[in-house]
Write a protein that holds these residues in place. Structure first.
Motif, PDB file in Angstrom:
ATOM      1  N   ASP A  90       0.830  -1.212   0.000  1.00  0.00           N
ATOM      2  CA  ASP A  90       0.000   0.000   0.000  1.00  0.00           C
ATOM      3  C   ASP A  90       0.860   1.256   0.000  1.00  0.00           C
ATOM      4  O   ASP A  90       0.574   2.223  -0.717  1.00  0.00           O
ATOM      5  CB  ASP A  90      -0.921  -0.001   1.216  1.00  0.00           C
ATOM      6  N   ASP A  91       1.922   1.266   0.835  1.00  0.00           N
ATOM      7  CA  ASP A  91       2.785   2.443   0.902  1.00  0.00           C
ATOM      8  C   ASP A  91       3.471   2.703  -0.439  1.00  0.00           C
ATOM      9  O   ASP A  91       3.519   3.846  -0.915  1.00  0.00           O
ATOM     10  CB  ASP A  91       3.849   2.259   1.989  1.00  0.00           C
ATOM     11  N   PHE A  92       4.008   1.661  -1.046  1.00  0.00           N
ATOM     12  CA  PHE A  92       4.695   1.831  -2.335  1.00  0.00           C
ATOM     13  C   PHE A  92       3.723   2.285  -3.419  1.00  0.00           C
ATOM     14  O   PHE A  92       4.080   3.091  -4.290  1.00  0.00           O
ATOM     15  CB  PHE A  92       5.367   0.520  -2.745  1.00  0.00           C
ATOM     16  N   ALA A  93       2.481   1.789  -3.360  1.00  0.00           N
ATOM     17  CA  ALA A  93       1.487   2.193  -4.355  1.00  0.00           C
ATOM     18  C   ALA A  93       1.093   3.650  -4.166  1.00  0.00           C
ATOM     19  O   ALA A  93       0.975   4.402  -5.148  1.00  0.00           O
ATOM     20  CB  ALA A  93       0.262   1.289  -4.258  1.00  0.00           C
ATOM     21  N   ARG A  94       0.871   4.070  -2.906  1.00  0.00           N
ATOM     22  CA  ARG A  94       0.495   5.467  -2.662  1.00  0.00           C
ATOM     23  C   ARG A  94       1.630   6.418  -3.018  1.00  0.00           C
ATOM     24  O   ARG A  94       1.385   7.565  -3.403  1.00  0.00           O
ATOM     25  CB  ARG A  94       0.114   5.653  -1.189  1.00  0.00           C
ATOM     26  N   ALA A  95       2.864   5.966  -2.881  1.00  0.00           N
ATOM     27  CA  ALA A  95       4.013   6.805  -3.237  1.00  0.00           C
ATOM     28  C   ALA A  95       4.255   6.848  -4.737  1.00  0.00           C
ATOM     29  O   ALA A  95       5.152   7.565  -5.195  1.00  0.00           O
ATOM     30  CB  ALA A  95       5.263   6.296  -2.522  1.00  0.00           C
ATOM     31  N   GLY A  96       3.463   6.097  -5.485  1.00  0.00           N
ATOM     32  CA  GLY A  96       3.604   6.103  -6.942  1.00  0.00           C
ATOM     33  C   GLY A  96       4.761   5.269  -7.451  1.00  0.00           C
ATOM     34  O   GLY A  96       5.206   5.464  -8.586  1.00  0.00           O
ATOM     35  N   ARG A  97       5.220   4.310  -6.633  1.00  0.00           N
ATOM     36  CA  ARG A  97       6.341   3.465  -7.064  1.00  0.00           C
ATOM     37  C   ARG A  97       5.860   2.247  -7.854  1.00  0.00           C
ATOM     38  O   ARG A  97       6.573   1.772  -8.731  1.00  0.00           O
ATOM     39  CB  ARG A  97       7.134   2.971  -5.853  1.00  0.00           C
ATOM     40  N   ILE A  98       4.674   1.732  -7.531  1.00  0.00           N
ATOM     41  CA  ILE A  98       4.199   0.501  -8.153  1.00  0.00           C
ATOM     42  C   ILE A  98       2.699   0.599  -8.406  1.00  0.00           C
ATOM     43  O   ILE A  98       2.009   1.478  -7.861  1.00  0.00           O
ATOM     44  CB  ILE A  98       4.459  -0.730  -7.248  1.00  0.00           C
ATOM     45  N   THR A  99       2.212  -0.328  -9.228  1.00  0.00           N
ATOM     46  CA  THR A  99       0.784  -0.574  -9.390  1.00  0.00           C
ATOM     47  C   THR A  99       0.559  -2.052  -9.116  1.00  0.00           C
ATOM     48  O   THR A  99       1.330  -2.903  -9.562  1.00  0.00           O
ATOM     49  CB  THR A  99       0.305  -0.230 -10.804  1.00  0.00           C
ATOM     50  N   VAL A 100      -0.491  -2.368  -8.368  1.00  0.00           N
ATOM     51  CA  VAL A 100      -0.722  -3.735  -7.922  1.00  0.00           C
ATOM     52  C   VAL A 100      -1.994  -4.284  -8.580  1.00  0.00           C
ATOM     53  O   VAL A 100      -3.024  -3.598  -8.635  1.00  0.00           O
ATOM     54  CB  VAL A 100      -0.851  -3.790  -6.383  1.00  0.00           C
ATOM     55  N   TYR A 101      -1.890  -5.521  -9.079  1.00  0.00           N
ATOM     56  CA  TYR A 101      -3.036  -6.205  -9.688  1.00  0.00           C
ATOM     57  C   TYR A 101      -3.127  -7.607  -9.101  1.00  0.00           C
ATOM     58  O   TYR A 101      -2.122  -8.199  -8.704  1.00  0.00           O
ATOM     59  CB  TYR A 101      -2.863  -6.337 -11.209  1.00  0.00           C
ATOM     60  N   ASN A 102      -4.353  -8.140  -9.093  1.00  0.00           N
ATOM     61  CA  ASN A 102      -4.486  -9.567  -8.826  1.00  0.00           C
ATOM     62  C   ASN A 102      -4.460 -10.320 -10.156  1.00  0.00           C
ATOM     63  O   ASN A 102      -4.350  -9.699 -11.227  1.00  0.00           O
ATOM     64  CB  ASN A 102      -5.746  -9.871  -8.024  1.00  0.00           C
ATOM     65  N   SER A 103      -4.575 -11.628 -10.134  1.00  0.00           N
ATOM     66  CA  SER A 103      -4.441 -12.426 -11.363  1.00  0.00           C
ATOM     67  C   SER A 103      -5.489 -12.053 -12.397  1.00  0.00           C
ATOM     68  O   SER A 103      -5.191 -11.948 -13.600  1.00  0.00           O
ATOM     69  CB  SER A 103      -4.546 -13.918 -11.015  1.00  0.00           C
ATOM     70  N   MET A 104      -6.721 -11.835 -11.975  1.00  0.00           N
ATOM     71  CA  MET A 104      -7.778 -11.497 -12.916  1.00  0.00           C
ATOM     72  C   MET A 104      -7.524 -10.135 -13.551  1.00  0.00           C
ATOM     73  O   MET A 104      -7.667  -9.954 -14.759  1.00  0.00           O
ATOM     74  CB  MET A 104      -9.132 -11.513 -12.207  1.00  0.00           C
ATOM     75  N   GLN A 105      -7.133  -9.149 -12.738  1.00  0.00           N
ATOM     76  CA  GLN A 105      -6.882  -7.808 -13.268  1.00  0.00           C
ATOM     77  C   GLN A 105      -5.687  -7.806 -14.213  1.00  0.00           C
ATOM     78  O   GLN A 105      -5.697  -7.122 -15.246  1.00  0.00           O
ATOM     79  CB  GLN A 105      -6.642  -6.838 -12.105  1.00  0.00           C
ATOM     80  N   ASN A 119      -4.413 -17.072  -7.941  1.00  0.00           N
ATOM     81  CA  ASN A 119      -4.736 -15.842  -7.210  1.00  0.00           C
ATOM     82  C   ASN A 119      -3.433 -15.228  -6.724  1.00  0.00           C
ATOM     83  O   ASN A 119      -3.126 -15.215  -5.533  1.00  0.00           O
ATOM     84  CB  ASN A 119      -5.669 -16.134  -6.032  1.00  0.00           C
ATOM     85  N   TYR A 120      -2.634 -14.745  -7.682  1.00  0.00           N
ATOM     86  CA  TYR A 120      -1.323 -14.183  -7.391  1.00  0.00           C
ATOM     87  C   TYR A 120      -1.388 -12.658  -7.355  1.00  0.00           C
ATOM     88  O   TYR A 120      -2.382 -12.037  -7.710  1.00  0.00           O
ATOM     89  CB  TYR A 120      -0.299 -14.632  -8.439  1.00  0.00           C
ATOM     90  N   THR A 121      -0.258 -12.099  -6.936  1.00  0.00           N
ATOM     91  CA  THR A 121      -0.105 -10.642  -6.892  1.00  0.00           C
ATOM     92  C   THR A 121       0.853 -10.220  -7.991  1.00  0.00           C
ATOM     93  O   THR A 121       1.993 -10.706  -8.054  1.00  0.00           O
ATOM     94  CB  THR A 121       0.443 -10.189  -5.522  1.00  0.00           C
ATOM     95  N   TYR A 122       0.401  -9.311  -8.853  1.00  0.00           N
ATOM     96  CA  TYR A 122       1.220  -8.798  -9.949  1.00  0.00           C
ATOM     97  C   TYR A 122       1.598  -7.356  -9.615  1.00  0.00           C
ATOM     98  O   TYR A 122       0.731  -6.507  -9.367  1.00  0.00           O
ATOM     99  CB  TYR A 122       0.449  -8.847 -11.271  1.00  0.00           C
ATOM    100  N   VAL A 123       2.889  -7.113  -9.583  1.00  0.00           N
ATOM    101  CA  VAL A 123       3.413  -5.786  -9.252  1.00  0.00           C
ATOM    102  C   VAL A 123       4.095  -5.213 -10.484  1.00  0.00           C
ATOM    103  O   VAL A 123       4.998  -5.851 -11.053  1.00  0.00           O
ATOM    104  CB  VAL A 123       4.409  -5.869  -8.077  1.00  0.00           C
ATOM    105  N   LEU A 124       3.676  -4.006 -10.879  1.00  0.00           N
ATOM    106  CA  LEU A 124       4.274  -3.325 -12.034  1.00  0.00           C
ATOM    107  C   LEU A 124       4.965  -2.061 -11.530  1.00  0.00           C
ATOM    108  O   LEU A 124       4.325  -1.186 -10.926  1.00  0.00           O
ATOM    109  CB  LEU A 124       3.198  -2.969 -13.057  1.00  0.00           C
ATOM    110  N   PHE A 125       6.274  -1.968 -11.713  1.00  0.00           N
ATOM    111  CA  PHE A 125       7.032  -0.806 -11.259  1.00  0.00           C
ATOM    112  C   PHE A 125       6.787   0.391 -12.178  1.00  0.00           C
ATOM    113  O   PHE A 125       6.571   0.233 -13.389  1.00  0.00           O
ATOM    114  CB  PHE A 125       8.525  -1.128 -11.212  1.00  0.00           C
ATOM    115  N   THR A 126       6.844   1.567 -11.607  1.00  0.00           N
ATOM    116  CA  THR A 126       6.580   2.779 -12.380  1.00  0.00           C
ATOM    117  C   THR A 126       7.660   3.020 -13.419  1.00  0.00           C
ATOM    118  O   THR A 126       7.372   3.449 -14.541  1.00  0.00           O
ATOM    119  CB  THR A 126       6.488   3.995 -11.433  1.00  0.00           C
ATOM    120  N   ASP A 127       8.921   2.755 -13.054  1.00  0.00           N
ATOM    121  CA  ASP A 127      10.029   2.967 -13.985  1.00  0.00           C
ATOM    122  C   ASP A 127      11.196   2.078 -13.561  1.00  0.00           C
ATOM    123  O   ASP A 127      11.124   1.342 -12.570  1.00  0.00           O
ATOM    124  CB  ASP A 127      10.433   4.448 -14.015  1.00  0.00           C
TER     125      ASP A 127
END
Length: 708
Positions: A90-105, A119-127
Motif C-alpha cells: 500500500d505504501d509503495f502504491a500510494r508513493a507512486g512506485r508501483i501498481t498492484v493487480y491480482n491475477s484477474m486484473q 490468485n497471485y499478486t502482480y506488481v508493475l514498477f513505475t520505472d
C-alpha cells in the motif's frame, strides 16, 4: 528494668529521628542533580507521520502536488522530522512506485482470459529506477516467507509476480522505501524510522545494512511501532535483541519512548539500558484530537506536556475524514499548521514553547551522570526511610520502633540482593506513607498538649448539653476546651499548619532521593503503590484519632463498639463510602475528569503558570487549617485532621510523579499551600461570624425564655 528499658527506648527513638533527618539532608543533593539534568534538555522536536500524509494525498486530485505543498507548509510551521515506516504494498502504491493487480486484473490488462486456478499478486514498477531500488526488497521479503517471486513486464515496464494473494501480500512488512528516504532527506527533513518486530526471522546482516543506510541519511533516533521492539521475538533463539542493541551503539542511534502506552513495548527497557538510556519521551497527538481540537488548545497541550511531563518530541498524526458540513473528504493538516505557527494573532506552539525556554530543533536525551558519591547518599536516604517507617510503627506500637528498625535493616538487605529496584520502591512507598501520617499525628499531639490540661465539663456554648455525650463517649473526654482566645488559636493553627506541611514535605525527599534513577524520569519504571499512598495515611490518622486519643486503646475501642447504630449513622457511612470510592477512582492516570474541571484547570494554568492540585488548595488544606483552629476549642473538630491528611499526602504524591520536573513539583506544592491557607483563613472568618451570630441568637432566646 522497665525504667531502664524506657530510657534506652527514648534514646533509640532519638537516634531514629536523627537518621530520618540525615536521610532528608542526603536526598537534597540528589534532587539538585536531577534538577540540573532536567534543565539541560530543553530542545523540542516536532515529528509528522509521513504515512498519514501519503494516505491523505491519495484522496486528492493531484497527490504529488498536494504532497509538495503540505510538506513545505509543515516545514515552515516548525516540523523538522518525518516519521517513516517499514514498507508495504500500500505504501509503495500510494508513493507512486508501483501498481498492484491480482491475477484477474493482470489478465484483463493483457487482454487474456483469467486463469482458472490462480490468485497471485502482480506488481508493475513505475520505472526502471523504482524497479532497481525495490525489487531486492520484494525478493527478500517474499522469498524468506516461502513465496516464489518471478519477473513480469507489461507495456515496457518491469514487474514481479508474487505467488500469494494480494490480501496476503499487503500484510507482508518490508524495508522502508529507499527512494522516499533519500528524497525526504534531500528536502531538509530529519528522518525518524518506525520499526517493528514483524520481519521474522531476525536477519543480522539485513539489519546492519538497513541501519547503516539510516546513518548515512542522518538518522539519529528510532521509534518502534506495535507492542514489541525490534529483535524481541527471536531473542531466546538468536539473541537478536542484544545484536540489535549493539547495532544501535555502533551507529549511535537513540530511541523514542511513547508516553502513556497501555503496555510498555516488550524489549524496550532492555534496549534503553544497553544504549545508556539515550531515550527521549514522545507525545503522540491522535488523528481525532488533531481534527477536533482548536489550534490554541493543541498549543497549550504541547506546552503542558513539555513543561509538566518532560516531553521533548511531539508526534503529529492526521487522517482523511468525511466532512460533516459538506460532501467532501477533509483533513487536519491546516489545523496542525495553525497550531504550530499560530493563527489570527494567537501564539502557536513553537512560539509559546520558546517563551517558556523550549527551543524548537532536535530533541536531546537527559544528560544524566550516576557517580559513586550518589550511591553513598542513596544508602543514607534508604537508612532514613527505614527509620521513619520504624517511627510510624512506634507511634501505634509504643516501644516497637527500635525493633522494627532492626527488622527493616535485615529485610532491606535481603531484598536488595533479590531486587534493588523493588527495595527502593518499597522504601519510597513506606516513607511516603509515614511522613504525612506522622506529621498530622504530631500536630494532633500539639493540640492535645495545649487543650487537654485545660478543659471544663460543658457541652454547648455555655450550658450543659446532653448532645455532647456521644462526643464524650467517642473521644474519651468533654468536647469543649476553654482558655484559648481566638487570636491565639489562629496563630497556633497557622504555625501548626506550616510545621506540619514542612514535615510532610520532608517525606518527599525520600521519594525523589530513592527514585533518582533516570529510568523513573523516562517512565521505564514507575512509582508503585499510588492507591496505598492515597488511602493508608487517611486510615492511619483516623485510627489514631478514634483509638489513640483517649486513656487507652482498649477503652476507646469499647466505646466505639457501644455506640448506637442509627439511621443517620448508616446514611453518613454510606455517603463516606461513596466519597471514598470516588476519591479512589480519581487517583492515578486513569481517573476521569469532567469538562468543568478541565476548564478550571486551564484557568489555573493560565493564571499561575503552574497548576496547583485542586484537592489540596480547595479542599484538604483549608479544612486542615479550619480543623486546627477549631481543635483548640472543640474536641470533635479533631476529626477534621483526617481530612487534613489528604492534602499532606497529596504533596508527597506530587513528587512521586518522577517524570515531572522536580522544581515544578515544589512550586505546585507551595502554591497549593499558599492558596489553601488563604481559603482556610476565610473559612475561619466565616466560622467566627457564624459562631458570634449563634451566640447572640442563643442569648436572646435564653433571655426570652426567662422573661416568659
Amino acid at each position: 528494668m522497665p525504667q531502664a528499658y524506657r530510657f534506652w527506648n527514648r534514646a533509640a527513638r532519638r537516634l531514629l529521628l536523627v537518621l530520618t533527618a540525615l536521610g532528608v539532608l542526603a536526598a537534597l543533593p540528589l534532587g539538585f542533580v536531577r534538577h540540573q539534568m532536567e534543565q539541560k534538555s530543553k530542545t523540542v522536536e516536532f515529528v509528522f507521520d509521513y504515512r498519514d500524509l501519503l494516505l491523505v494525498a491519495s484522496y486528492q486530485a493531484h497527490p504529488q502536488q498536494f504532497m509538495e505543498e503540505k510538506l513545505e507548509q509543515l516545514k515552515e510551521a516548525g516540523v523538522t522530522t518525518l516519521a517513516v515506516f517499514e514498507g508495504s504494498l500500500d505504501d509503495f502504491a500510494r508513493a507512486g512506485r508501483i501498481t498492484v493487480y491480482n491475477s484477474m486484473q493482470a489478465a484483463l490488462l493483457q487482454g487474456e482470459p483469467a486463469p482458472a486456478d490462480e490468485n497471485y499478486t502482480y506488481v508493475l514498477f513505475t520505472d526502471e529506477k523504482a524497479a532497481e531500488a525495490l525489487e531486492p526488497l520484494f525478493r527478500r521479503a517474499f522469498e524468506a516467507s516461502g513465496n516464489a517471486v518471478r519477473t513480469w513486464s507489461f507495456g515496457g515496464k518491469p514487474g514481479l509476480v508474487l505467488e500469494t494473494s494480494v490480501e496476503d501480500a499487503q500484510l507482508r512488512p518490508m524495508e522502508p522505501d529507499p527512494l522516499t528516504l533519500e528524497e525526504l532527506a534531500a528536502a531538509g527533513f530529519r528522518l525518524l524510522p518506525r520499526l517493528t518486530d514483524r520481519i521474522r526471522p531476525y536477519d543480522p546482516d539485513l539489519m546492519d545494512e538497513m541501519l547503516g543506510r539510516f546513518a548515512e541519511l542522518g538518522v539519529e533516533r528510532l521509534l518502534f511501532e506495535g507492542t514489541e521492539a525490534t529483535g524481541f521475538g527471536d531473542q531466546a533463539q538468536m539473541q537478536s535483541l542484544d545484536h540489535f542493541a549493539s547495532l544501535l551503539n555502533k551507529y549511535g542511534f537513540g530511541l523514542a519512548a511513547i508516553e502513556n502506552m497501555r503496555t510498555p513495548q516488550a524489549g524496550f527497557a532492555t534496549l534503553a539500558f544497553k544504549t545508556d538510556y539515550d531515550v527521549v519521551r514522545l507525545y503522540s497527538l491522535s488523528e481525532n484530537d488533531a481534527f477536533t481540537m482548536s489550534p490554541a488548545a493543541i498549543a497549550d497541550r504541547f506546552l503542558l506536556a513539555a513543561k509538566d511531563r518532560n516531553i521533548r518530541m511531539f508526534y503529529l498524526n492526521t487522517a482523511p475524514m468525511r466532512s460533516a458540513s459538506k460532501p467532501t473528504i477533509t483533513d487536519s493538516l491546516d489545523n496542525l499548521v495553525a497550531a504550530l505557527d499560530g493563527r489570527d494573532g494567537e501564539e502557536g506552539a513553537v512560539a509559546k514553547l520558546e517563551r517558556f525556554g523550549f527551543k524548537a530543533g532536535f530533541a536531546e536525551p537527559f544528560d544524566y551522570r550516576y557517580e559513586g558519591w550518589q550511591k553513598v547518599l542513596r544508602a543514607v536516604v534508604a537508612l532514613g526511610a527505614i527509620a521513619i517507617i520504624a517511627l510510624l510503627l512506634d507511634a501505634f506500637l509504643r516501644g516497637f520502633g527500635p525493633i522494627a528498625f532492626v527488622i527493616g535493616l535485615a529485610g532491606s538487605a535481603g531484598l536488595f540482593v533479590l531486587s534493588p529496584s523493588l527495595l527502593e520502591q518499597a522504601l519510597a512507598l513506606g516513607a511516603a506513607v509515614a511522613a504525612p501520617t506522622l506529621a498530622v499525628i504530631w500536630a494532633l499531639g500539639r493540640v492535645r498538649a495545649h487543650t487537654e490540661g485545660d478543659r471544663r465539663p460543658v457541652g454547648g456554648f455555655g450550658d450543659a448539653d446532653p448532645a455532647g455525650a456521644d462526643d464524650e463517649r467517642l473521644f474519651g473526654g468533654r468536647w469543649l476546651f476553654d482558655g484559648h482566645p481566638a487570636g491565639r488559636r489562629l496563630v497556633s493553627a497557622v504555625f501548626l499548619f506550616a510545621v506540619t506541611s514542612l514535615l510532610s514535605l520532608c517525606g518527599t525527599a525520600f521519594v525523589f532521593g530513592l527514585l533518582t534513577n533516570v529510568t523513573y524520569s523516562l517512565v521505564l519504571q514507575q512509582f508503585r503503590g499510588v492507591s496505598v499512598l492515597h488511602m493508608a495515611p487517611i486510615a492511619l490518622v483516623a485510627l489514631y484519632v478514634f483509638l489513640y486519643t483517649g486513656r487507652s486503646v482498649s477503652g476507646q475501642l469499647r466505646k466505639l463498639l457501644r455506640l448506637k447504630v442509627t439511621v443517620l449513622g448508616v446514611v453518613v457511612a454510606v455517603v463516606l463510602a461513596g466519597v471514598g470510592y470516588y476519591y479512589m477512582t480519581r487517583t492515578g492516570n486513569s481517573g476521569q475528569v469532567t469538562s468543568i474541571e478541565i476548564a478550571f484547570r486551564n484557568f489555573l494554568e493560565s493564571t499561575f503558570g503552574v497548576r496547583p492540585r485542586t484537592k489540596e488548595f480547595l479542599l484538604a488544606h483549608p479544612l486542615f487549617v479550619l480543623g486546627l483552629f477549631l481543635s483548640f476549642r472543640y474536641r470533635a473538630a479533631w476529626v477534621l485532621m483526617i481530612a487534613g491528611v489528604l492534602g499532606q499526602l497529596s504533596m508527597v504524591d506530587t513528587f512521586a510523579h518522577i517524570h515531572s520536573p522536580i522544581l515544578l513539583s515544589l512550586i505546585r506544592c507551595l502554591l497549593g499551600l499558599g492558596l489553601g491557607l488563604i481559603i482556610g483563613l476565610i473559612l475561619i472568618a466565616l466560622w467566627q461570624l457564624g459562631e458570634g451570630a449563634w451566640r447572640r441568637w442563643a442569648l436572646s432566646a435564653k433571655g426570652d425564655r426567662r422573661s416568659a
